[in-house]
Design a protein around this motif. Sequence first.
Motif, PDB file in Angstrom:
ATOM      1  N   UNK A 139      -7.367  -9.487  23.152  1.00 33.62           N
ATOM      2  CA  UNK A 139      -6.384  -9.509  21.985  1.00 33.62           C
ATOM      3  C   UNK A 139      -5.293  -9.403  21.566  1.00 33.62           C
ATOM      4  N   UNK A 140      -4.953  -9.130  20.796  1.00 31.47           N
ATOM      5  CA  UNK A 140      -3.469  -8.570  20.379  1.00 31.47           C
ATOM      6  C   UNK A 140      -2.633  -8.706  19.085  1.00 31.47           C
ATOM      7  N   UNK A 141      -2.684  -7.658  19.040  1.00 29.63           N
ATOM      8  CA  UNK A 141      -1.589  -7.190  17.346  1.00 29.63           C
ATOM      9  C   UNK A 141      -0.262  -6.976  17.531  1.00 29.63           C
ATOM     10  N   UNK A 142       0.464  -7.495  16.938  1.00 31.62           N
ATOM     11  CA  UNK A 142       2.357  -7.133  17.078  1.00 31.62           C
ATOM     12  C   UNK A 142       2.543  -7.128  15.535  1.00 31.62           C
ATOM     13  N   UNK A 143       4.022  -6.655  15.291  1.00 35.20           N
ATOM     14  CA  UNK A 143       4.352  -6.263  14.176  1.00 35.20           C
ATOM     15  C   UNK A 143       6.232  -6.959  14.248  1.00 35.20           C
ATOM     16  N   UNK A 177       0.740  -1.008   0.424  1.00 37.39           N
ATOM     17  CA  UNK A 177       0.218   0.271  -0.010  1.00 37.39           C
ATOM     18  C   UNK A 177       0.721   1.513   0.259  1.00 37.39           C
ATOM     19  N   UNK A 178       0.804   2.184  -0.345  1.00 42.08           N
ATOM     20  CA  UNK A 178       1.004   3.766  -0.860  1.00 42.08           C
ATOM     21  C   UNK A 178       1.154   4.201   1.095  1.00 42.08           C
ATOM     22  N   UNK A 179       2.383   5.184   1.357  1.00 44.33           N
ATOM     23  CA  UNK A 179       2.304   5.950   2.126  1.00 44.33           C
ATOM     24  C   UNK A 179       0.631   6.326   1.800  1.00 44.33           C
ATOM     25  N   UNK A 180      -0.250   7.073   2.729  1.00 43.57           N
ATOM     26  CA  UNK A 180      -1.314   7.586   3.584  1.00 43.57           C
ATOM     27  C   UNK A 180      -2.667   6.503   2.854  1.00 43.57           C
ATOM     28  N   UNK A 181      -2.341   5.850   2.491  1.00 37.41           N
ATOM     29  CA  UNK A 181      -3.467   4.676   2.901  1.00 37.41           C
ATOM     30  C   UNK A 181      -4.134   3.950   3.490  1.00 37.41           C
ATOM     31  N   UNK A 182      -4.580   3.098   3.546  1.00 35.92           N
ATOM     32  CA  UNK A 182      -5.100   2.451   4.748  1.00 35.92           C
ATOM     33  C   UNK A 182      -5.629   0.197   4.377  1.00 35.92           C
ATOM     34  N   UNK A 239       5.560  -5.063   7.438  1.00 37.96           N
ATOM     35  CA  UNK A 239       6.240  -5.722   8.782  1.00 37.96           C
ATOM     36  C   UNK A 239       6.006  -6.795   8.399  1.00 37.96           C
ATOM     37  N   UNK A 240       5.850  -7.190   8.597  1.00 38.90           N
ATOM     38  CA  UNK A 240       4.805  -9.122   9.310  1.00 38.90           C
ATOM     39  C   UNK A 240       4.042  -8.596  10.563  1.00 38.90           C
ATOM     40  N   UNK A 290       0.281 -16.546  12.072  1.00 37.90           N
ATOM     41  CA  UNK A 290       0.642 -16.657  11.809  1.00 37.90           C
ATOM     42  C   UNK A 290       1.932 -15.960  11.009  1.00 37.90           C
ATOM     43  N   UNK A 291       1.003 -14.943  10.709  1.00 40.30           N
ATOM     44  CA  UNK A 291       1.740 -13.613  10.447  1.00 40.30           C
ATOM     45  C   UNK A 291       1.045 -13.015   8.615  1.00 40.30           C
ATOM     46  N   UNK A 292       0.881 -12.193   8.466  1.00 41.99           N
ATOM     47  CA  UNK A 292       0.685 -11.515   7.234  1.00 41.99           C
ATOM     48  C   UNK A 292       1.401 -10.311   7.429  1.00 41.99           C
ATOM     49  N   UNK A 293       1.814 -10.259   5.863  1.00 42.00           N
ATOM     50  CA  UNK A 293       2.662  -9.471   5.470  1.00 42.00           C
ATOM     51  C   UNK A 293       2.625  -7.462   4.614  1.00 42.00           C
ATOM     52  N   UNK A 294       2.787  -6.676   5.708  1.00 44.76           N
ATOM     53  CA  UNK A 294       2.157  -5.285   5.076  1.00 44.76           C
ATOM     54  C   UNK A 294       3.414  -4.650   4.733  1.00 44.76           C
ATOM     55  N   UNK A 295       3.542  -3.969   3.015  1.00 48.80           N
ATOM     56  CA  UNK A 295       4.617  -3.154   2.873  1.00 48.80           C
ATOM     57  C   UNK A 295       4.140  -1.826   2.037  1.00 48.80           C
TER      58      UNK A 295
END
Length: 126
Positions: A34-38, A12-17, A92-93, A118-123
Motif C-alpha cells: 500500500x502507498x499513500x502520497x500527497x 478540517x481545523x488544525x489539530x483535527x483528524x 494537499x491531494x 484519482x485523489x481526495x482533497x484535504x485542506x
Amino acid sequence: QVQLVESGGGLVQPGGSLRLACAASGFTVDQSSIGWFRQAPGEGRKAVSCVSTSDGSTYYADSVKGRFTVSRDIAKNTVYLQMNNLRPQDTGVYYCALDGVGPAGRLCAAGSFSYWGKGTQVIVSS
C-alpha cells in the motif's frame, strides 16, 4: 478493470483528524503493498507512507510519524490512512496506490505501484 476510489477528504481545523479510505475494485487488497502520497499546491507528489507485503516493512515520512497510520480492511477491500493532529502543511491531494514489489522505502521513493486512485482533497485550515 482495477479501480481505486479515495474518499474521506475535506476541510478540517488544525489539530483535527480525518480518515481517508481507498476502496478497490477488480483487485484484492489483502496481499497488496500500500502507498499513500500527497501533492501539495504548487508541488510535486510526495510519499506519505508505504506498507510493503514483500518484506513487511513500513515507511512513514518524518513529517507524519506518530500522527498517520495505514491500515486495511480485507472484508471491505479497502485501505485507510488515519490522520491525526493535522497541520496546515498536511494540506494537499492524497492518492492511494496498490500493488508494488519491494521494501516500503523503495516503493515510496520510486512510487512504483501498479494502480493509483484519482485523489481526495484535504485542506487543513482554521
